[in-house]
Design a protein around this motif. Structure first.
Motif, PDB file in Angstrom:
ATOM      1  N   ASN A  41       0.793  -1.186   0.045  1.00 30.07           N
ATOM      2  CA  ASN A  41      -0.064   0.034   0.087  1.00 30.07           C
ATOM      3  C   ASN A  41       0.924   1.338  -0.008  1.00 30.07           C
ATOM      4  OD1 ASN A  41      -2.980  -1.167   0.482  1.00 30.07           O
ATOM      5  ND2 ASN A  41      -1.389  -2.337   2.088  1.00 30.07           N
ATOM      6  N   TYR A  42       0.203   2.442  -0.314  1.00 29.65           N
ATOM      7  CA  TYR A  42       0.894   3.728  -0.336  1.00 29.65           C
ATOM      8  C   TYR A  42       1.708   3.884   1.095  1.00 29.65           C
ATOM      9  CZ  TYR A  42       2.237   8.586  -1.591  1.00 29.65           C
ATOM     10  OH  TYR A  42       2.884   9.637  -1.885  1.00 29.65           O
ATOM     11  N   LYS A  43       0.848   3.574   2.179  1.00 28.73           N
ATOM     12  CA  LYS A  43       1.626   3.804   3.472  1.00 28.73           C
ATOM     13  C   LYS A  43       2.717   2.923   3.640  1.00 28.73           C
ATOM     14  CE  LYS A  43      -1.605   4.159   6.807  1.00 28.73           C
ATOM     15  NZ  LYS A  43      -2.579   4.084   7.807  1.00 28.73           N
ATOM     16  N   ASP A  44       3.037   1.552   2.992  1.00 25.97           N
ATOM     17  CA  ASP A  44       3.838   0.897   3.181  1.00 25.97           C
ATOM     18  C   ASP A  44       5.060   1.574   2.512  1.00 25.97           C
ATOM     19  OD1 ASP A  44       2.595  -1.491   4.432  1.00 25.97           O
ATOM     20  OD2 ASP A  44       1.776  -1.958   2.531  1.00 25.97           O
ATOM     21  N   ALA A  45       4.892   1.813   1.460  1.00 30.33           N
ATOM     22  CA  ALA A  45       5.861   2.789   0.544  1.00 30.33           C
ATOM     23  C   ALA A  45       6.641   3.963   1.385  1.00 30.33           C
ATOM     24  CB  ALA A  45       5.416   3.128  -0.859  1.00 30.33           C
ATOM     25  N   LEU A  46       5.621   4.970   2.195  1.00 24.84           N
ATOM     26  CA  LEU A  46       6.030   5.959   2.752  1.00 24.84           C
ATOM     27  C   LEU A  46       6.809   5.351   3.962  1.00 24.84           C
ATOM     28  CD1 LEU A  46       2.919   8.202   3.009  1.00 24.84           C
ATOM     29  CD2 LEU A  46       4.898   8.477   1.562  1.00 24.84           C
ATOM     30  N   SER A  47       6.585   4.128   4.511  1.00 26.28           N
ATOM     31  CA  SER A  47       7.164   3.771   5.682  1.00 26.28           C
ATOM     32  C   SER A  47       8.536   3.151   5.479  1.00 26.28           C
ATOM     33  CB  SER A  47       6.449   2.478   6.405  1.00 26.28           C
ATOM     34  OG  SER A  47       6.875   1.838   7.414  1.00 26.28           O
ATOM     35  N   SER A  48       8.697   2.844   4.037  1.00 27.38           N
ATOM     36  CA  SER A  48       9.947   2.192   3.410  1.00 27.38           C
ATOM     37  C   SER A  48      11.296   3.341   3.226  1.00 27.38           C
ATOM     38  CB  SER A  48      10.027   1.686   2.061  1.00 27.38           C
ATOM     39  OG  SER A  48       9.687   2.574   1.342  1.00 27.38           O
ATOM     40  N   ILE A  49      10.671   4.691   3.475  1.00 27.64           N
ATOM     41  CA  ILE A  49      11.566   5.662   3.343  1.00 27.64           C
ATOM     42  C   ILE A  49      11.657   6.468   4.514  1.00 27.64           C
ATOM     43  CG2 ILE A  49      11.372   5.916   0.807  1.00 27.64           C
ATOM     44  CD1 ILE A  49       9.514   8.286   1.190  1.00 27.64           C
ATOM     45  N   GLY A  50      11.070   6.002   5.603  1.00 25.04           N
ATOM     46  CA  GLY A  50      11.170   6.525   6.898  1.00 25.04           C
ATOM     47  C   GLY A  50      10.330   7.846   7.055  1.00 25.04           C
ATOM     48  N   HIS A  60      12.648  -1.576  11.402  1.00 29.28           N
ATOM     49  CA  HIS A  60      11.186  -1.841  11.203  1.00 29.28           C
ATOM     50  C   HIS A  60      10.808  -2.609   9.949  1.00 29.28           C
ATOM     51  CE1 HIS A  60       7.060  -0.556  11.416  1.00 29.28           C
ATOM     52  NE2 HIS A  60       7.070  -0.667  10.251  1.00 29.28           N
ATOM     53  N   ILE A  61       9.860  -3.500  10.045  1.00 21.70           N
ATOM     54  CA  ILE A  61       9.383  -4.336   9.160  1.00 21.70           C
ATOM     55  C   ILE A  61       7.975  -3.922   8.644  1.00 21.70           C
ATOM     56  CG2 ILE A  61       8.491  -6.635   8.455  1.00 21.70           C
ATOM     57  CD1 ILE A  61       9.949  -7.702  10.588  1.00 21.70           C
ATOM     58  N   THR A  62       8.102  -3.726   7.412  1.00 19.98           N
ATOM     59  CA  THR A  62       6.767  -2.985   6.782  1.00 19.98           C
ATOM     60  C   THR A  62       5.763  -3.842   6.428  1.00 19.98           C
ATOM     61  OG1 THR A  62       7.580  -3.299   4.604  1.00 19.98           O
ATOM     62  CG2 THR A  62       8.079  -1.084   5.424  1.00 19.98           C
ATOM     63  N   GLY A  63       4.462  -3.385   6.209  1.00 20.82           N
ATOM     64  CA  GLY A  63       3.385  -4.449   5.552  1.00 20.82           C
ATOM     65  C   GLY A  63       2.107  -4.144   6.686  1.00 20.82           C
ATOM     66  N   VAL A  64       1.290  -3.250   6.089  1.00 20.96           N
ATOM     67  CA  VAL A  64       0.044  -2.968   7.006  1.00 20.96           C
ATOM     68  C   VAL A  64      -1.179  -4.194   6.694  1.00 20.96           C
ATOM     69  CG1 VAL A  64       0.485  -0.643   6.794  1.00 20.96           C
ATOM     70  CG2 VAL A  64      -1.018  -1.517   5.239  1.00 20.96           C
ATOM     71  N   ASP A  65      -0.932  -5.099   5.872  1.00 21.64           N
ATOM     72  CA  ASP A  65      -2.013  -6.211   5.692  1.00 21.64           C
ATOM     73  C   ASP A  65      -1.179  -7.427   5.871  1.00 21.64           C
ATOM     74  OD1 ASP A  65      -3.681  -4.254   4.930  1.00 21.64           O
ATOM     75  OD2 ASP A  65      -3.369  -4.749   2.812  1.00 21.64           O
ATOM     76  N   ARG A  83      -7.081 -19.674   9.931  1.00 17.71           N
ATOM     77  CA  ARG A  83      -6.813 -18.727   9.271  1.00 17.71           C
ATOM     78  C   ARG A  83      -7.413 -17.510   9.607  1.00 17.71           C
ATOM     79  NH1 ARG A  83      -9.726 -19.451   4.211  1.00 17.71           N
ATOM     80  NH2 ARG A  83      -8.101 -17.952   3.227  1.00 17.71           N
ATOM     81  N   VAL A  84      -6.519 -16.290   9.468  1.00 23.13           N
ATOM     82  CA  VAL A  84      -6.800 -14.847   9.804  1.00 23.13           C
ATOM     83  C   VAL A  84      -6.331 -13.870   8.820  1.00 23.13           C
ATOM     84  CG1 VAL A  84      -6.799 -15.383  12.465  1.00 23.13           C
ATOM     85  CG2 VAL A  84      -4.481 -14.748  11.374  1.00 23.13           C
ATOM     86  N   VAL A  85      -6.811 -12.666   9.000  1.00 28.72           N
ATOM     87  CA  VAL A  85      -6.389 -11.624   8.336  1.00 28.72           C
ATOM     88  C   VAL A  85      -6.301 -10.535   9.183  1.00 28.72           C
ATOM     89  CG1 VAL A  85      -8.885 -11.048   7.587  1.00 28.72           C
ATOM     90  CG2 VAL A  85      -7.149 -10.295   6.498  1.00 28.72           C
ATOM     91  N   VAL A  86      -5.548  -9.525   8.938  1.00 29.83           N
ATOM     92  CA  VAL A  86      -5.089  -8.428   9.857  1.00 29.83           C
ATOM     93  C   VAL A  86      -4.942  -7.281   8.926  1.00 29.83           C
ATOM     94  CG1 VAL A  86      -3.871  -7.175  11.782  1.00 29.83           C
ATOM     95  CG2 VAL A  86      -4.200  -9.600  11.522  1.00 29.83           C
ATOM     96  N   THR A  87      -5.590  -6.160   9.174  1.00 27.84           N
ATOM     97  CA  THR A  87      -5.328  -4.874   8.324  1.00 27.84           C
ATOM     98  C   THR A  87      -5.627  -3.797   9.480  1.00 27.84           C
ATOM     99  OG1 THR A  87      -7.569  -4.800   7.866  1.00 27.84           O
ATOM    100  CG2 THR A  87      -6.273  -5.869   6.042  1.00 27.84           C
ATOM    101  N   GLY A  88      -4.623  -2.750   8.995  1.00 27.06           N
ATOM    102  CA  GLY A  88      -4.765  -1.570   9.907  1.00 27.06           C
ATOM    103  C   GLY A  88      -4.182  -1.570  11.310  1.00 27.06           C
ATOM    104  N   GLY A  97       5.468  -5.312  10.637  1.00 24.66           N
ATOM    105  CA  GLY A  97       4.150  -5.777  10.008  1.00 24.66           C
ATOM    106  C   GLY A  97       4.513  -6.990   9.152  1.00 24.66           C
ATOM    107  N   GLY A  98       3.663  -7.139   8.242  1.00 30.35           N
ATOM    108  CA  GLY A  98       3.400  -8.414   7.591  1.00 30.35           C
ATOM    109  C   GLY A  98       4.351  -8.888   6.413  1.00 30.35           C
ATOM    110  N   HIS A  99       5.410  -8.049   6.124  1.00 34.33           N
ATOM    111  CA  HIS A  99       6.202  -8.387   4.924  1.00 34.33           C
ATOM    112  C   HIS A  99       7.606  -9.326   5.665  1.00 34.33           C
ATOM    113  CE1 HIS A  99       5.114  -4.580   2.684  1.00 34.33           C
ATOM    114  NE2 HIS A  99       4.175  -5.722   2.408  1.00 34.33           N
ATOM    115  N   ALA A 100       7.179 -10.323   6.116  1.00 35.44           N
ATOM    116  CA  ALA A 100       7.937 -11.227   6.916  1.00 35.44           C
ATOM    117  C   ALA A 100       7.553 -12.661   7.075  1.00 35.44           C
ATOM    118  CB  ALA A 100       8.406 -10.790   8.444  1.00 35.44           C
ATOM    119  N   GLU A 101       8.211 -13.636   7.213  1.00 35.11           N
ATOM    120  CA  GLU A 101       7.570 -15.094   7.358  1.00 35.11           C
ATOM    121  C   GLU A 101       6.758 -15.366   8.612  1.00 35.11           C
ATOM    122  OE1 GLU A 101      10.908 -17.678   5.439  1.00 35.11           O
ATOM    123  OE2 GLU A 101      11.677 -16.760   7.119  1.00 35.11           O
TER     124      GLU A 101
END
Length: 327
Positions: A41-50, A60-65, A83-88, A97-101
């Motif tokens: 998401n756009y928010k992830d991209a903003l997080s990636s540039i601090g 910090h690990i990015t991934g809001v979903d 099975r679960v889903v998390v957003t926000g 966040g979710g960009h991890a194993e």
């Protein structure tokens, strides 16, 4: 575990890449999720540039979903194997966040994934799809009916815009899309837009306080002057929802649409909204609002491809949705 990590070096410069990171330890009232899919998401991209408005904690690990399977549970709400889903909430912002194993979250953030939807599909929707569904719920709740309503969608090639167009079309709305990417007209029509307007044409006469009415509703994803111009063209008793700020966080408008035409402007927040509203939106996306053209919208990538995708998001060159296959 592998994760997409954002760090500050000794010179306070931001660096990001896929690295090995310590697997999280599940605490009281938390669950540990083995991640199958995440999204961008756009928010992830903003997080990636601090960006300080998104992330202040490093590394910090990015991934809001995130979508996956409960690996460990110290909560009475979820059992191992569900099975679960998390957003926000704070996921992917100042909480890893979710960009991890693996990712751990408070159990109160998670929703059980509907049986009728796969992890890949629910992440194709992700925060973008959830936001689209919440926006459309508000339009319908406020009297915008599919049978006789024209809805304008801004930021139409983005994640929220693309999914909104697809759902609105399925429900029977007449959908008009605004875009700067005129070469994407065929794409927008393939996912459900009945008409495509070039942004420069749409912004003509922007100095006027009111314009001729054209739209029963506006689903705005960008904010700024585009939202202001949209408000001037909404029919009497119409509705606009707003959920984004990629054009601008400022809104320079006037009161005429509101006091002369009874226009309503409704803000959409998918981050902190009640869990029941999220659950209702997910059930719709997994059932009656599910769309058949998701394959036209989604780009599946790996952890190693996230960095390049972030560049496209930040440069405004991304089209559709990015899902990240983790497992």
């Amino acid at each position: 575990m592998k994760a997409f990590l954002v760090e500050k070096d000794s010179n306070e410069q931001i660096k990001s890449d896929v690295k090995d990171f310590e697997k999280p330890i599940c605490g009281e009232n938390e669950i540990l999720i083995k991640v199958n899919y995440s999204s961008l998401n756009y928010k992830d991209a903003l997080s990636s540039i601090g960006h300080p408005g998104v992330t202040r904690v490093f590394p910090h690990i990015t991934g809001v979903d995130v979508a996956g399977i409960v690996e460990e549970s110290k909560s009475s709400i979820f059992k191992v194997g569900q099975r679960v889903v998390v957003t926000g909430y704070d996921l992917g912002m100042n909480t890893n966040g979710g960009h991890a194993e693996y990712v751990k979250v408070p159990s109160s953030w998670a929703i059980r994934t509907p049986d009728s939807i796969s992890d890949k599909v629910i992440m194709t929707y992700g925060t973008a799809g959830l936001t689209a569904a919440l926006s459309i719920q508000e339009l319908i709740k406020n009297g915008i009916n599919p049978e006789d309503s024209t809805v304008l969608v801004t930021g139409s090639t983005g994640g929220v815009g693309s999914i909104s167009i697809a759902i609105l079309n399925k429900l029977g709305f007449n959908v008009i899309a605004i875009t700067t990417k005129i070469d994407k007209e065929a794409y927008l029509k393939s996912i459900g837009a009945n008409e495509v307007i070039v942004l420069d044409d749409f912004m003509m006469n922007s100095s006027k306080p009111l314009l001729a009415t054209k739209y029963d509703a506006v689903l705005d994803t960008v904010g700024g002057d585009i939202l202001a111009q949209s408000l001037k063209q909404i029919k009497y008793d119409g509705v606009a929802t707003c959920c984004g700020l990629t054009a601008s966080y400022e809104l320079n408008t006037n009161v005429y649409p509101f006091i002369l035409r009874g226009v309503r402007l409704i803000g959409i927040d998918s981050v902190e909204c009640r869990l029941e509203k999220k659950q209702s939106a997910w059930e719709k996306l997994a059932g009656p609002w599910s769309v058949e053209c998701l394959e036209n919208i989604v780009n599946e990538i790996s952890l190693n491809e996230i960095k390049d995708a972030y560049s496209k998001l930040l440069e405004g060159k991304a089209v559709g949705r990015y899902v990240v296959k983790i497992a």
